[in-house]
Design a protein around this motif. Structure first.
Motif, PDB file in Angstrom:
ATOM      1  N   ALA A 263     -14.380 -58.623  32.822  1.00 14.34           N
ATOM      2  CA  ALA A 263     -15.158 -58.317  31.614  1.00 14.34           C
ATOM      3  C   ALA A 263     -15.756 -59.584  31.010  1.00 14.34           C
ATOM      4  N   GLN A 264     -14.959 -60.651  30.966  1.00 16.71           N
ATOM      5  CA  GLN A 264     -15.466 -61.923  30.429  1.00 16.71           C
ATOM      6  C   GLN A 264     -16.608 -62.463  31.282  1.00 16.71           C
ATOM      7  N   GLN A 265     -16.482 -62.277  32.592  1.00 18.85           N
ATOM      8  CA  GLN A 265     -17.533 -62.760  33.487  1.00 18.85           C
ATOM      9  C   GLN A 265     -18.831 -61.994  33.285  1.00 18.85           C
ATOM     10  N   LEU A 266     -18.734 -60.688  33.118  1.00 20.06           N
ATOM     11  CA  LEU A 266     -19.938 -59.892  32.862  1.00 20.06           C
ATOM     12  C   LEU A 266     -20.582 -60.310  31.532  1.00 20.06           C
ATOM     13  N   GLN A 267     -19.761 -60.580  30.516  1.00 22.04           N
ATOM     14  CA  GLN A 267     -20.293 -61.053  29.238  1.00 22.04           C
ATOM     15  C   GLN A 267     -21.014 -62.391  29.415  1.00 22.04           C
ATOM     16  N   ASN A 268     -20.473 -63.246  30.269  1.00 22.85           N
ATOM     17  CA  ASN A 268     -21.105 -64.546  30.503  1.00 22.85           C
ATOM     18  C   ASN A 268     -22.446 -64.391  31.215  1.00 22.85           C
ATOM     19  N   LEU A 269     -22.517 -63.413  32.129  1.00 25.35           N
ATOM     20  CA  LEU A 269     -23.803 -63.143  32.782  1.00 25.35           C
ATOM     21  C   LEU A 269     -24.839 -62.699  31.753  1.00 25.35           C
ATOM     22  N   LEU A 270     -24.423 -61.879  30.803  1.00 26.53           N
ATOM     23  CA  LEU A 270     -25.342 -61.446  29.745  1.00 26.53           C
ATOM     24  C   LEU A 270     -25.803 -62.637  28.909  1.00 26.53           C
ATOM     25  N   ARG A 271     -24.873 -63.531  28.598  1.00 26.44           N
ATOM     26  CA  ARG A 271     -25.202 -64.700  27.771  1.00 26.44           C
ATOM     27  C   ARG A 271     -26.201 -65.606  28.490  1.00 26.44           C
ATOM     28  N   ILE A 272     -25.886 -65.977  29.725  1.00 31.52           N
ATOM     29  CA  ILE A 272     -26.767 -66.894  30.453  1.00 31.52           C
ATOM     30  C   ILE A 272     -28.078 -66.203  30.829  1.00 31.52           C
ATOM     31  N   GLY A 273     -27.993 -64.913  31.178  1.00 34.00           N
ATOM     32  CA  GLY A 273     -29.200 -64.172  31.533  1.00 34.00           C
ATOM     33  C   GLY A 273     -30.170 -64.007  30.378  1.00 34.00           C
ATOM     34  N   SER A 274     -29.695 -64.245  29.154  1.00 29.30           N
ATOM     35  CA  SER A 274     -30.553 -64.134  27.970  1.00 29.30           C
ATOM     36  C   SER A 274     -31.231 -65.452  27.602  1.00 29.30           C
ATOM     37  N   LEU A 275     -30.877 -66.535  28.290  1.00 31.32           N
ATOM     38  CA  LEU A 275     -31.513 -67.819  28.006  1.00 31.32           C
ATOM     39  C   LEU A 275     -32.987 -67.778  28.415  1.00 31.32           C
ATOM     40  N   ARG A 276     -33.834 -68.481  27.669  1.00 36.76           N
ATOM     41  CA  ARG A 276     -35.272 -68.482  27.965  1.00 36.76           C
ATOM     42  C   ARG A 276     -35.582 -69.104  29.321  1.00 36.76           C
ATOM     43  N   THR A 277     -34.725 -70.001  29.762  1.00 41.51           N
ATOM     44  CA  THR A 277     -34.979 -70.727  31.006  1.00 41.51           C
ATOM     45  C   THR A 277     -34.419 -70.026  32.238  1.00 41.51           C
ATOM     46  N   VAL A 278     -33.796 -68.862  32.035  1.00 40.72           N
ATOM     47  CA  VAL A 278     -33.105 -68.184  33.133  1.00 40.72           C
ATOM     48  C   VAL A 278     -33.663 -66.778  33.333  1.00 40.72           C
ATOM     49  N   GLU A 279     -33.896 -66.432  34.588  1.00 35.54           N
ATOM     50  CA  GLU A 279     -34.223 -65.056  34.945  1.00 35.54           C
ATOM     51  C   GLU A 279     -33.130 -64.555  35.888  1.00 35.54           C
ATOM     52  N   LEU A 280     -32.417 -63.535  35.453  1.00 38.87           N
ATOM     53  CA  LEU A 280     -31.314 -62.968  36.215  1.00 38.87           C
ATOM     54  C   LEU A 280     -31.681 -61.549  36.621  1.00 38.87           C
ATOM     55  N   GLN A 281     -31.638 -61.285  37.925  1.00 41.27           N
ATOM     56  CA  GLN A 281     -31.998 -59.964  38.431  1.00 41.27           C
ATOM     57  C   GLN A 281     -30.883 -59.417  39.312  1.00 41.27           C
ATOM     58  N   ILE A 282     -30.724 -58.106  39.278  1.00 45.05           N
ATOM     59  CA  ILE A 282     -29.732 -57.424  40.096  1.00 45.05           C
ATOM     60  C   ILE A 282     -30.446 -56.620  41.178  1.00 45.05           C
ATOM     61  N   MET A 283     -29.951 -56.773  42.409  1.00 41.96           N
ATOM     62  CA  MET A 283     -30.444 -55.980  43.532  1.00 41.96           C
ATOM     63  C   MET A 283     -29.551 -54.740  43.652  1.00 41.96           C
ATOM     64  N   PRO A 284     -30.066 -53.555  43.286  1.00 42.67           N
ATOM     65  CA  PRO A 284     -29.232 -52.349  43.311  1.00 42.67           C
ATOM     66  C   PRO A 284     -28.759 -52.003  44.719  1.00 42.67           C
ATOM     67  N   MET A 285     -27.585 -51.429  44.790  1.00 40.77           N
ATOM     68  CA  MET A 285     -27.018 -51.061  46.089  1.00 40.77           C
ATOM     69  C   MET A 285     -27.701 -49.845  46.695  1.00 40.77           C
ATOM     70  N   ASP A 286     -28.478 -49.112  45.888  1.00 45.07           N
ATOM     71  CA  ASP A 286     -29.123 -47.914  46.428  1.00 45.07           C
ATOM     72  C   ASP A 286     -30.496 -48.196  47.043  1.00 45.07           C
ATOM     73  N   ARG A 287     -30.878 -49.493  47.120  1.00 44.52           N
ATOM     74  CA  ARG A 287     -32.151 -49.832  47.749  1.00 44.52           C
ATOM     75  C   ARG A 287     -32.071 -49.566  49.256  1.00 44.52           C
ATOM     76  N   ALA A 288     -33.090 -48.915  49.788  1.00 46.35           N
ATOM     77  CA  ALA A 288     -33.107 -48.612  51.225  1.00 46.35           C
ATOM     78  C   ALA A 288     -33.499 -49.825  52.060  1.00 46.35           C
ATOM     79  N   GLU A 289     -34.045 -50.866  51.401  1.00 43.79           N
ATOM     80  CA  GLU A 289     -34.431 -52.087  52.105  1.00 43.79           C
ATOM     81  C   GLU A 289     -33.695 -53.268  51.492  1.00 43.79           C
TER      82      GLU A 289
END
Length: 201
Positions: free
Chosen positions: A113-139
């Protein structure tokens, strides 16, 4: 290109000599100087995004087992790398994480849970773009595993791959170009940054 950056790398490696394992020092020196860093991971949260407790959980599972002293040092080194987010002018950061990384609760529910919160914190920085590749992608354009792309002097890119602590720093333009193309496809197929943060939430 590498000849041109030798003095800077040597200086950074001198600073890093007591901070990182020998096999990692060359990359650490380049990462410290990079003007842009792009990371794809499908195994675990990348070191730059890890909490201290998550890093402890990762190193606790290391084989062969690390001593308590070695574990503490590696965790401290990993946390020190994250100061790169606080430097201005900042490097540009982008991360693409496979959704499976979010679902793997390393260290247990509280650490997770703490790690997910940290991803939210860092992913909200102006200098950072954080993207998730969904597992349901066929490619999935990068089934070969994780890799990093770094922009160093004069806009040139190098790549870094590491499997079972066997590191490889890639400077060949053609090989780097292949990984850069894969990264572009990953970003195109992944969720947008805002959607990714919603998913993590």
């Amino acid at each position: 290109m590498f000849i041109a950056v030798i003095p800077e790398v040597e200086e950074a490696m001198t600073k890093a000599r007591t901070r990182h394992p020998e096999w990692y020092r060359g990359y650490a020196a380049l990462e410290e100087q990079a003007s842009a860093l792009h990371v794809y991971s499908n195994l675990l949260v990348p070191g730059l995004l890890q909490t201290e407790a998550y890093a402890e959980a990762v190193f606790a599972q290391w084989r062969p087992l690390l001593s308590e002293e070695a574990m503490a040092k590696r965790v401290a080194d990993r946390m020190a790398r994250q100061q790169k987010f606080d430097v201005w002018p900042s490097a540009a950061f982008s991360f693409v994480l496979d959704e499976s990384v979010l679902l793997r609760p390393l260290g247990g529910p509280e650490v997770h849970a703490q790690q997910l919160q940290n991803l939210l914190r860092i992913g909200s920085l102006r200098t950072v773009e954080l993207q998730i590749m969904p597992m349901d992608r066929a490619e999935q354009p990068s089934m070969g595993g994780p890799f990093n792309l770094l922009t160093v002097r004069k806009g040139e890119q190098v790549a870094y791959v590491e499997i079972h602590t066997y590191p490889r720093l890639i400077s060949d333009a053609e090989e780097v170009g292949v990984l850069a193309e894969r990264y572009g496809l990953l970003r195109a197929q992944a969720l947008r940054p805002s959607e990714s943060l919603d998913l993590i939430e």
